[in-house]
Motif scaffolding. Structure first.
Motif, PDB file in Angstrom:
ATOM      1  N   UNK A 101     -17.277   7.607  36.423  1.00  0.00           N
ATOM      2  CA  UNK A 101     -16.708   7.163  35.163  1.00  0.00           C
ATOM      3  C   UNK A 101     -17.650   7.508  34.006  1.00  0.00           C
ATOM      4  N   UNK A 102     -17.066   7.791  32.844  1.00  0.00           N
ATOM      5  CA  UNK A 102     -17.869   8.150  31.686  1.00  0.00           C
ATOM      6  C   UNK A 102     -18.693   6.961  31.219  1.00  0.00           C
ATOM      7  N   UNK A 103     -19.835   7.271  30.565  1.00  0.00           N
ATOM      8  CA  UNK A 103     -20.709   6.219  30.074  1.00  0.00           C
ATOM      9  C   UNK A 103     -20.254   5.808  28.683  1.00  0.00           C
ATOM     10  N   UNK A 104     -20.514   4.548  28.323  1.00  0.00           N
ATOM     11  CA  UNK A 104     -20.160   4.056  26.994  1.00  0.00           C
ATOM     12  C   UNK A 104     -21.406   3.573  26.272  1.00  0.00           C
ATOM     13  N   UNK A 105     -21.363   3.623  24.942  1.00  0.00           N
ATOM     14  CA  UNK A 105     -22.455   3.136  24.113  1.00  0.00           C
ATOM     15  C   UNK A 105     -21.906   2.152  23.105  1.00  0.00           C
ATOM     16  N   UNK A 106     -22.508   0.966  23.060  1.00  0.00           N
ATOM     17  CA  UNK A 106     -22.083  -0.074  22.121  1.00  0.00           C
ATOM     18  C   UNK A 106     -23.313  -0.630  21.397  1.00  0.00           C
ATOM     19  N   UNK A 107     -23.114  -1.113  20.156  1.00  0.00           N
ATOM     20  CA  UNK A 107     -24.247  -1.785  19.500  1.00  0.00           C
ATOM     21  C   UNK A 107     -24.583  -3.067  20.262  1.00  0.00           C
ATOM     22  N   UNK A 108     -25.850  -3.434  20.310  1.00  0.00           N
ATOM     23  CA  UNK A 108     -26.232  -4.614  21.099  1.00  0.00           C
ATOM     24  C   UNK A 108     -25.713  -5.927  20.523  1.00  0.00           C
ATOM     25  N   UNK A 109     -25.583  -5.998  19.197  1.00  0.00           N
ATOM     26  CA  UNK A 109     -25.130  -7.249  18.619  1.00  0.00           C
ATOM     27  C   UNK A 109     -24.420  -7.004  17.295  1.00  0.00           C
ATOM     28  N   UNK A 110     -23.545  -7.958  16.943  1.00  0.00           N
ATOM     29  CA  UNK A 110     -22.835  -7.923  15.662  1.00  0.00           C
ATOM     30  C   UNK A 110     -22.541  -9.344  15.231  1.00  0.00           C
ATOM     31  N   UNK A 111     -22.471  -9.536  13.914  1.00  0.00           N
ATOM     32  CA  UNK A 111     -22.042 -10.818  13.370  1.00  0.00           C
ATOM     33  C   UNK A 111     -20.717 -10.624  12.653  1.00  0.00           C
ATOM     34  N   UNK A 112     -19.918 -11.682  12.612  1.00  0.00           N
ATOM     35  CA  UNK A 112     -18.650 -11.631  11.901  1.00  0.00           C
ATOM     36  C   UNK A 112     -18.381 -13.019  11.321  1.00  0.00           C
ATOM     37  N   UNK A 113     -17.926 -13.066  10.085  1.00  0.00           N
ATOM     38  CA  UNK A 113     -17.579 -14.347   9.476  1.00  0.00           C
ATOM     39  C   UNK A 113     -16.276 -14.866  10.055  1.00  0.00           C
ATOM     40  N   UNK A 114     -16.223 -16.149  10.282  1.00  0.00           N
ATOM     41  CA  UNK A 114     -15.017 -16.773  10.811  1.00  0.00           C
ATOM     42  C   UNK A 114     -13.822 -16.479   9.901  1.00  0.00           C
ATOM     43  N   UNK A 115     -12.704 -16.107  10.513  1.00  0.00           N
ATOM     44  CA  UNK A 115     -11.500 -15.796   9.756  1.00  0.00           C
ATOM     45  C   UNK A 115     -11.367 -14.339   9.355  1.00  0.00           C
ATOM     46  N   UNK A 116     -12.454 -13.599   9.431  1.00  0.00           N
ATOM     47  CA  UNK A 116     -12.406 -12.172   9.103  1.00  0.00           C
ATOM     48  C   UNK A 116     -12.133 -11.359  10.363  1.00  0.00           C
ATOM     49  N   UNK A 117     -11.796 -10.098  10.153  1.00  0.00           N
ATOM     50  CA  UNK A 117     -11.579  -9.214  11.292  1.00  0.00           C
ATOM     51  C   UNK A 117     -12.926  -8.777  11.875  1.00  0.00           C
ATOM     52  N   UNK A 118     -12.997  -8.785  13.180  1.00  0.00           N
ATOM     53  CA  UNK A 118     -14.183  -8.264  13.873  1.00  0.00           C
ATOM     54  C   UNK A 118     -13.832  -6.891  14.417  1.00  0.00           C
ATOM     55  N   UNK A 119     -14.631  -5.895  14.056  1.00  0.00           N
ATOM     56  CA  UNK A 119     -14.400  -4.522  14.498  1.00  0.00           C
ATOM     57  C   UNK A 119     -15.566  -4.101  15.384  1.00  0.00           C
ATOM     58  N   UNK A 120     -15.300  -3.946  16.661  1.00  0.00           N
ATOM     59  CA  UNK A 120     -16.356  -3.615  17.610  1.00  0.00           C
ATOM     60  C   UNK A 120     -16.211  -2.157  18.040  1.00  0.00           C
ATOM     61  N   UNK A 121     -17.223  -1.334  17.740  1.00  0.00           N
ATOM     62  CA  UNK A 121     -17.123   0.087  18.075  1.00  0.00           C
ATOM     63  C   UNK A 121     -17.641   0.399  19.468  1.00  0.00           C
ATOM     64  N   UNK A 122     -17.167   1.521  19.997  1.00  0.00           N
ATOM     65  CA  UNK A 122     -17.627   1.994  21.299  1.00  0.00           C
ATOM     66  C   UNK A 122     -17.562   3.518  21.314  1.00  0.00           C
ATOM     67  N   UNK A 123     -18.644   4.144  21.724  1.00  0.00           N
ATOM     68  CA  UNK A 123     -18.659   5.587  21.899  1.00  0.00           C
ATOM     69  C   UNK A 123     -18.525   5.943  23.365  1.00  0.00           C
ATOM     70  N   UNK A 124     -17.652   6.883  23.649  1.00  0.00           N
ATOM     71  CA  UNK A 124     -17.470   7.376  25.030  1.00  0.00           C
ATOM     72  C   UNK A 124     -17.211   8.867  24.951  1.00  0.00           C
ATOM     73  N   UNK A 125     -18.248   9.589  24.514  1.00  0.00           N
ATOM     74  CA  UNK A 125     -18.089  11.008  24.187  1.00  0.00           C
ATOM     75  C   UNK A 125     -17.807  11.884  25.405  1.00  0.00           C
ATOM     76  N   UNK A 126     -18.117  11.396  26.609  1.00  0.00           N
ATOM     77  CA  UNK A 126     -17.888  12.220  27.806  1.00  0.00           C
ATOM     78  C   UNK A 126     -16.614  11.832  28.547  1.00  0.00           C
ATOM     79  N   UNK A 127     -15.755  11.077  27.905  1.00  0.00           N
ATOM     80  CA  UNK A 127     -14.520  10.624  28.549  1.00  0.00           C
ATOM     81  C   UNK A 127     -13.656  11.830  28.931  1.00  0.00           C
ATOM     82  N   UNK A 128     -13.007  11.723  30.069  1.00  0.00           N
ATOM     83  CA  UNK A 128     -12.128  12.812  30.485  1.00  0.00           C
ATOM     84  C   UNK A 128     -10.672  12.377  30.342  1.00  0.00           C
ATOM     85  N   UNK A 129      -9.773  13.346  30.533  1.00  0.00           N
ATOM     86  CA  UNK A 129      -8.385  13.132  30.191  1.00  0.00           C
ATOM     87  C   UNK A 129      -7.679  12.025  30.955  1.00  0.00           C
TER      88      UNK A 129
END
Lengths: 114, 114
Positions: B1-29
């Protein structure tokens, strides 16, 4: 409510005393699996079952047994527990092992072997 | 399976949208993108998954870039109960026998701030 139920949630035992952790799912899932989670090692698969009477070893099967006599139940058996089996255990199930089939986890069993 | 990269931590204010990114540049079809979260030592909770198209369910939305090399999990209105470690996992579609491999990396620790 669709769920995977494990019992007990906490278990403290002594070396060599046989124990069973039960797992049951009510979603008619074919695939069931056991994992252990240890700090720094992530989730490691112990055993899995693709259907009734079909089981196979995962990555860390030593010291464990399983059985799948009914579709809904998949108990994990430690015949002679040792301290290195102290861990957090999760049972999980999915409709199939296909890539489009999410795995659903139980709430875990924290086992301590002294 | 392809490897993923995520930031170790994030903060988000209550009630706001939380957007969590993920890189998976070697993903296959034939690999799906899955998101799980784990609150304290509870069982990993399935959130959402997708292959190519964006997906939405009652918990979250999953946005996958056109080249499939990255994705974003969106929690539209974060609450304090969304504080957890979020795992982005890439998983292949299996055909035939085999274990259900779910490799959990270190994930992103999301803290929702009042």
């Amino acid at each position: 409510e669709a769920q995977v139920t494990q019992n007990p949630r906490y278990l403290i035992t002594v070396t060599g005393k046989k124990l069973t952790v039960t797992c049951s799912q009510n979603m008619n899932h074919e695939y069931m699996s056991w994992y252990r989670q240890d700090p720094g090692l992530g989730l490691r698969q112990i055993y899995y079952s693709m259907n009734v009477e079909v089981t196979d070893k995962g990555d860390v099967p030593e010291g464990y047994k399983v059985s799948r006599k009914e579709k809904r139940n998949f108990p994990l058996i430690l015949e002679s527990p040792s301290p290195n089996q102290t861990s957090l255990y999760f049972c999980a199930s999915s409709f199939s092992q296909g890539g489009d089939s999410p795995l659903h986890f139980g709430n875990g069993t924290r086992l301590t072997v002294t | 399976d392809a490897k993923t990269t995520q930031p170790p931590s994030m903060d988000c204010a209550e009630g706001r949208a939380a957007n969590l990114p993920c890189n998976h540049s070697t993903i296959s079809g034939n690999e799906y993108v899955y998101w799980y979260r784990q609150i304290h030592s509870q069982g990993p909770q399935y959130i959402i998954h997708g292959l190519k198209n964006n997906e939405t369910n009652e918990m979250a939305s999953l946005i996958i870039t056109e080249d499939r090399k990255s994705s974003t999990l969106i929690l539209p209105h974060a609450t304090l109960r969304d504080t957890a470690v979020y795992y982005c996992i890439v998983r292949a579609t299996y055909s035939g026998a085999g274990s259900y491999q779910l490799t959990f990396g270190k994930g992103t620790k999301l803290s929702v701030i009042p």
